[in-house]
Motif scaffolding. Structure first.
Motif, PDB file in Angstrom:
ATOM      1  N   UNK A  69       5.155   1.389   3.493  1.00 27.95           N
ATOM      2  CA  UNK A  69       5.788   1.225   2.167  1.00 27.95           C
ATOM      3  C   UNK A  69       6.470   2.303   1.454  1.00 27.95           C
ATOM      4  N   UNK A  70       5.883   3.365   1.529  1.00 26.18           N
ATOM      5  CA  UNK A  70       6.297   4.757   1.048  1.00 26.18           C
ATOM      6  C   UNK A  70       7.585   4.977   1.736  1.00 26.18           C
ATOM      7  N   UNK A  71       7.565   4.897   2.904  1.00 22.26           N
ATOM      8  CA  UNK A  71       8.924   4.958   3.630  1.00 22.26           C
ATOM      9  C   UNK A  71      10.153   4.090   3.334  1.00 22.26           C
ATOM     10  N   UNK A  72       9.628   2.986   3.234  1.00 24.11           N
ATOM     11  CA  UNK A  72      10.517   2.101   2.704  1.00 24.11           C
ATOM     12  C   UNK A  72      11.022   2.393   1.210  1.00 24.11           C
ATOM     13  N   UNK A  73      10.315   2.593   0.426  1.00 22.25           N
ATOM     14  CA  UNK A  73      10.682   2.987  -0.882  1.00 22.25           C
ATOM     15  C   UNK A  73      11.634   4.247  -0.830  1.00 22.25           C
ATOM     16  N   UNK A  74      11.259   5.228  -0.250  1.00 21.05           N
ATOM     17  CA  UNK A  74      11.984   6.437  -0.094  1.00 21.05           C
ATOM     18  C   UNK A  74      13.499   6.094   0.244  1.00 21.05           C
ATOM     19  N   UNK A  75      13.562   5.449   1.281  1.00 22.15           N
ATOM     20  CA  UNK A  75      14.860   4.886   1.963  1.00 22.15           C
ATOM     21  C   UNK A  75      15.566   4.406   0.918  1.00 22.15           C
ATOM     22  N   UNK A 127       1.050  -5.065   4.080  1.00 22.22           N
ATOM     23  CA  UNK A 127       0.615  -4.665   5.468  1.00 22.22           C
ATOM     24  C   UNK A 127       0.591  -2.981   5.435  1.00 22.22           C
ATOM     25  N   UNK A 128      -0.577  -2.368   5.543  1.00 21.33           N
ATOM     26  CA  UNK A 128      -0.575  -0.823   5.601  1.00 21.33           C
ATOM     27  C   UNK A 128      -1.055  -0.505   6.829  1.00 21.33           C
ATOM     28  N   UNK A 129      -0.117  -0.102   7.727  1.00 20.37           N
ATOM     29  CA  UNK A 129      -0.336   0.317   9.067  1.00 20.37           C
ATOM     30  C   UNK A 129      -1.072   1.586   8.953  1.00 20.37           C
ATOM     31  N   UNK A 130      -1.901   2.078   9.773  1.00 18.41           N
ATOM     32  CA  UNK A 130      -2.736   3.258   9.706  1.00 18.41           C
ATOM     33  C   UNK A 130      -1.937   4.456  10.995  1.00 18.41           C
ATOM     34  N   UNK A 131      -0.640   3.960  10.967  1.00 21.38           N
ATOM     35  CA  UNK A 131       0.150   5.223  11.607  1.00 21.38           C
ATOM     36  C   UNK A 131       1.046   5.662  10.862  1.00 21.38           C
ATOM     37  N   UNK A 132       1.547   7.129  11.254  1.00 23.99           N
ATOM     38  CA  UNK A 132       2.514   7.735  10.575  1.00 23.99           C
ATOM     39  C   UNK A 132       3.999   7.152  10.786  1.00 23.99           C
ATOM     40  N   UNK A 133       4.786   7.109   9.849  1.00 27.83           N
ATOM     41  CA  UNK A 133       6.261   6.621  10.082  1.00 27.83           C
ATOM     42  C   UNK A 133       7.277   7.750   9.706  1.00 27.83           C
ATOM     43  N   UNK A 134       8.295   7.851  10.582  1.00 28.55           N
ATOM     44  CA  UNK A 134       9.515   8.857  10.271  1.00 28.55           C
ATOM     45  C   UNK A 134      10.544   7.939   9.833  1.00 28.55           C
ATOM     46  N   UNK A 135      11.191   8.504   8.589  1.00 31.75           N
ATOM     47  CA  UNK A 135      12.373   7.892   8.157  1.00 31.75           C
ATOM     48  C   UNK A 135      13.353   8.912   7.790  1.00 31.75           C
ATOM     49  N   UNK A 136      14.535   8.470   8.099  1.00 33.73           N
ATOM     50  CA  UNK A 136      15.821   9.343   7.591  1.00 33.73           C
ATOM     51  C   UNK A 136      17.277   8.573   7.697  1.00 33.73           C
ATOM     52  N   UNK A 137      18.074   9.332   6.727  1.00 28.82           N
ATOM     53  CA  UNK A 137      19.423   8.570   6.791  1.00 28.82           C
ATOM     54  C   UNK A 137      20.344   9.654   7.130  1.00 28.82           C
ATOM     55  N   UNK A 138      21.019   9.590   8.339  1.00 30.72           N
ATOM     56  CA  UNK A 138      21.586  10.741   8.386  1.00 30.72           C
ATOM     57  C   UNK A 138      23.013  11.081   7.497  1.00 30.72           C
ATOM     58  N   UNK A 139      23.441  12.363   7.668  1.00 34.23           N
ATOM     59  CA  UNK A 139      24.631  12.987   6.952  1.00 34.23           C
ATOM     60  C   UNK A 139      24.200  13.196   5.559  1.00 34.23           C
ATOM     61  N   UNK A 156      12.763  -3.840   0.133  1.00 34.73           N
ATOM     62  CA  UNK A 156      12.253  -3.903  -1.242  1.00 34.73           C
ATOM     63  C   UNK A 156      11.645  -5.039  -1.487  1.00 34.73           C
ATOM     64  N   UNK A 157      11.941  -6.205  -0.641  1.00 34.90           N
ATOM     65  CA  UNK A 157      11.670  -7.581  -0.902  1.00 34.90           C
ATOM     66  C   UNK A 157      10.293  -7.891  -0.609  1.00 34.90           C
ATOM     67  N   UNK A 158       9.635  -9.116  -1.096  1.00 44.36           N
ATOM     68  CA  UNK A 158       8.433  -9.517  -0.724  1.00 44.36           C
ATOM     69  C   UNK A 158       8.353  -9.453   0.853  1.00 44.36           C
ATOM     70  N   UNK A 159       7.227  -8.844   1.222  1.00 43.81           N
ATOM     71  CA  UNK A 159       6.658  -8.612   2.592  1.00 43.81           C
ATOM     72  C   UNK A 159       7.657  -7.833   3.424  1.00 43.81           C
ATOM     73  N   UNK A 160       8.369  -6.759   2.750  1.00 46.80           N
ATOM     74  CA  UNK A 160       9.365  -6.213   3.420  1.00 46.80           C
ATOM     75  C   UNK A 160       8.593  -5.203   4.376  1.00 46.80           C
ATOM     76  N   UNK A 161       7.472  -4.567   3.982  1.00 39.07           N
ATOM     77  CA  UNK A 161       6.723  -3.788   4.968  1.00 39.07           C
ATOM     78  C   UNK A 161       6.166  -4.676   6.430  1.00 39.07           C
ATOM     79  N   UNK A 162       5.851  -5.934   6.040  1.00 45.63           N
ATOM     80  CA  UNK A 162       5.337  -6.796   7.309  1.00 45.63           C
ATOM     81  C   UNK A 162       6.476  -6.844   8.155  1.00 45.63           C
ATOM     82  N   UNK A 163       7.780  -7.338   7.596  1.00 48.37           N
ATOM     83  CA  UNK A 163       8.756  -7.610   8.579  1.00 48.37           C
ATOM     84  C   UNK A 163       9.314  -6.378   9.176  1.00 48.37           C
TER      85      UNK A 163
END
Length: 95
Positions: free
Chosen positions: A25-31, A1-13, A53-60
């Motif tokens: 999917x690019x955000x999940x990969x970076x995380x 699933x490729x959403x047509x929305x921007x997503x923000x990702x971070x890991x604190x510290x 990274x699992x099957x359908x991770x972006x959809x979940x």
């Protein structure tokens, strides 16, 4: 699933600064790249691997974001507690 929305990702510290991605999917990969070699417990590592990274991770994750809002998950490392944060980027690009 490729959403047509921007997503923000971070890991604190300092593990991953807040970054805006055009595709979920690019955000999940970076995380996952930021977490996969961190010294966390095996169950925590397996959980993050499956849901980033699992099957359908972006959809979940997209389903969660649509129904419950942004994610804020603890990342327990030996040095301290960090937080994985992920959500649709609001207009203006700020959390």
């Amino acid at each position: 699933m490729n959403e047509d929305r921007l997503v923000t990702a971070e890991i604190t510290g300092g593990l991953m600064p807040p970054t805006i991605y055009a595709l979920l999917p690019k955000a999940l990969d970076a995380l996952w790249r930021s977490l996969q070699f961190q010294p966390m417990s095996r169950p925590q590592w397996l959980w993050f691997e499956r849901y980033l990274t699992g099957p359908s991770a972006d959809r979940f994750v997209a389903g969660h974001l649509a129904s419950a809002g942004p994610l804020d998950l603890p990342v327990v490392l030996p040095d301290s507690l960090h937080h994985l944060r992920l959500g649709w980027t609001p207009p203006g690009g700020e959390w």
